[in-house]
Design a protein around this motif. Sequence first.
Motif, mmCIF file in Angstrom:
data_model
loop_
_atom_site.group_PDB
_atom_site.id
_atom_site.type_symbol
_atom_site.label_atom_id
_atom_site.label_comp_id
_atom_site.label_asym_id
_atom_site.label_seq_id
_atom_site.Cartn_x
_atom_site.Cartn_y
_atom_site.Cartn_z
ATOM 1 N N VAL A 76 36.697 141.142 79.122
ATOM 2 C CA VAL A 76 36.400 139.715 79.264
ATOM 3 C C VAL A 76 35.151 139.507 80.123
ATOM 4 C CG1 VAL A 76 38.783 139.029 78.889
ATOM 5 C CG2 VAL A 76 38.004 139.447 81.205
ATOM 6 N N THR A 77 34.873 140.413 81.058
ATOM 7 C CA THR A 77 33.633 140.324 81.832
ATOM 8 C C THR A 77 32.421 140.470 80.934
ATOM 9 O OG1 THR A 77 34.723 141.230 83.812
ATOM 10 C CG2 THR A 77 32.326 141.348 83.735
ATOM 11 N N ASN A 80 32.264 137.290 78.480
ATOM 12 C CA ASN A 80 31.827 136.106 79.214
ATOM 13 C C ASN A 80 30.341 136.217 79.573
ATOM 14 O OD1 ASN A 80 33.483 134.165 81.829
ATOM 15 N ND2 ASN A 80 31.586 133.801 80.762
ATOM 16 N N THR A 110 32.374 129.575 85.078
ATOM 17 C CA THR A 110 32.865 130.958 85.074
ATOM 18 C C THR A 110 33.391 131.344 86.451
ATOM 19 O OG1 THR A 110 31.337 131.627 83.311
ATOM 20 C CG2 THR A 110 32.211 133.364 84.721
ATOM 21 N N TYR A 354 37.109 141.863 70.947
ATOM 22 C CA TYR A 354 38.263 140.956 70.839
ATOM 23 C C TYR A 354 39.484 141.693 70.294
ATOM 24 C CZ TYR A 354 35.503 136.769 71.796
ATOM 25 O OH TYR A 354 34.726 135.808 72.404
ATOM 26 N N PHE A 408 35.643 132.756 75.655
ATOM 27 C CA PHE A 408 34.732 133.426 76.593
ATOM 28 C C PHE A 408 33.264 133.335 76.179
ATOM 29 C CE2 PHE A 408 38.776 135.786 76.962
ATOM 30 C CZ PHE A 408 39.085 135.466 78.264
ATOM 31 N N LEU A 416 36.991 128.115 79.319
ATOM 32 C CA LEU A 416 36.927 129.232 80.267
ATOM 33 C C LEU A 416 38.122 129.229 81.215
ATOM 34 C CD1 LEU A 416 33.164 129.478 81.333
ATOM 35 C CD2 LEU A 416 34.502 131.139 80.037
ATOM 36 N N ASN A 419 41.275 130.407 79.224
ATOM 37 C CA ASN A 419 41.293 131.788 78.768
ATOM 38 C C ASN A 419 41.304 132.786 79.919
ATOM 39 O OD1 ASN A 419 41.235 131.639 75.774
ATOM 40 N ND2 ASN A 419 39.359 130.485 76.142
ATOM 41 N N TRP A 420 40.650 132.487 81.032
ATOM 42 C CA TRP A 420 40.755 133.370 82.192
ATOM 43 C C TRP A 420 42.166 133.328 82.777
ATOM 44 C CZ3 TRP A 420 38.210 137.296 84.264
ATOM 45 C CH2 TRP A 420 36.876 137.505 83.915
#
Length: 457
Positions: A76-77, A80, A110, A354, A408, A416, A419-420
């Motif tokens: 995810v990092t 994003n 973020t 994904y 992301f 954001l 999802n985070w």
Amino acid sequence: MSNHPPRQGRNVELALVITAVAIVLLAYVNVGLATSGSIPPGTLALAGGYLALAVGFHLVLRWRASYADPLMLPIVTLLNGLGLVMIHRIDLANGKSIADGVALRQLVWTGVAMVIAAIVLVVLRDHRVLRRYTYLAGAIGFALLLLPLLPVIGTSIYGSRIWIQVGPLSFQPGEIAKIALAIFFAGYLVQTRDALSVAGRKVLGLTLPRARDLGPILVAWLASLAVLIFERDLGSSLLFFGLFVAMLYVATERVSWIAIGLTLFCVGAYVAYLVFGHVQTRVLLWLDTFSPEALAASDQLAKGLMGMAAGGMFGTGLGRGRPDLTYFAESDFIIPSFGEEIGLIGLFALLMLYALLVQRGLRTSLGTRDGFGKLLAAGLSFSVALQCFVVVGGVTRVIPLTGLTMPFLSSGGSSLLANWTLVAILLRISDHARRPPPEVSGPSPVAEARTEVVRMR
């Protein structure tokens, strides 16, 4: 039999996080060199800030969830970060500087999203606590869905009433609703799955449920239709109903529920096509994108397809395409933006990220020892998979456009945040699934029973 505990993987996670930030930095520099011929000023400061956020989240995992899955955070990092780069690139194409562009606002969101996700990890010590709030989560989820219908704060944007506006801030409550509803569905289905698994008549090789057990899926279907009718939001309607059907299948392991869900979806889609003009327009854009009628209604999809065609297999290169020619290139159509500049191969690489994220979530579901955690992890993972399918399928003409955004990657603070937070809950569940059970001091119950038998003899 080995008694060694499983590896935590935190050092691997840290190395992958640093690698992900390095890839984002390389992409950002590439955009600067392609558009202006020089490295953008403040590059190291931006990269350092993003690295600090990611490493800070990693340290929270070391502190509170040391056995959590080591691949989710790097994935995810990277996603994003690449989204930030593409949004910045579109800002440059639109003549916006860093100070007044969308990318800076996305970077702020973020940071806020990562901090909130870290707080969730710290506060939520055990995911099973969420089961106590099953019906409260359901009430919150449905209330969030209805919130845009309020006359004062509800806002209609491009025909869909899915936003609330409070002063200068706008928010899409449906993004948070999907998490609350996933908690509600998991808690409800754990309690009722035995009744829902009872076999009924057998038709065409499928063992159908009893008629009296069809209530939950009919209620979910009607609720999704209400979202479609009153909010004109095809994407959220499909997402919520698909989430419930998927979790119902996981809970009962009966294929008949999938068949019933698909039948109800087809009926609802056909009725919506007959009744609503905006659904007819989207079907026209899907079936005959380049016809004069479709282009007169909207040439957004056509421009997105031509942009991806211009990118070809390898892409034009970051900063060398024209993704800004497509409307909403930084949100709804960020996938065609990537397809134009990194090509089909780069787009497949993004989709593999994904797929790997969903696979780790489903693996967490399989490894969890409690039924609620299994259903919740599976539901959250499937919501990401379904959202990606709906978005990518819409911009590539596999299915009609729905208006959802790519998790992301697309711009949007509410997406954001949701999802985070979703990833934080998955990390909490994976920590519980991978953590070794506590050692029992003294002799085991089996050994004590054997000793008692010997004494009796």
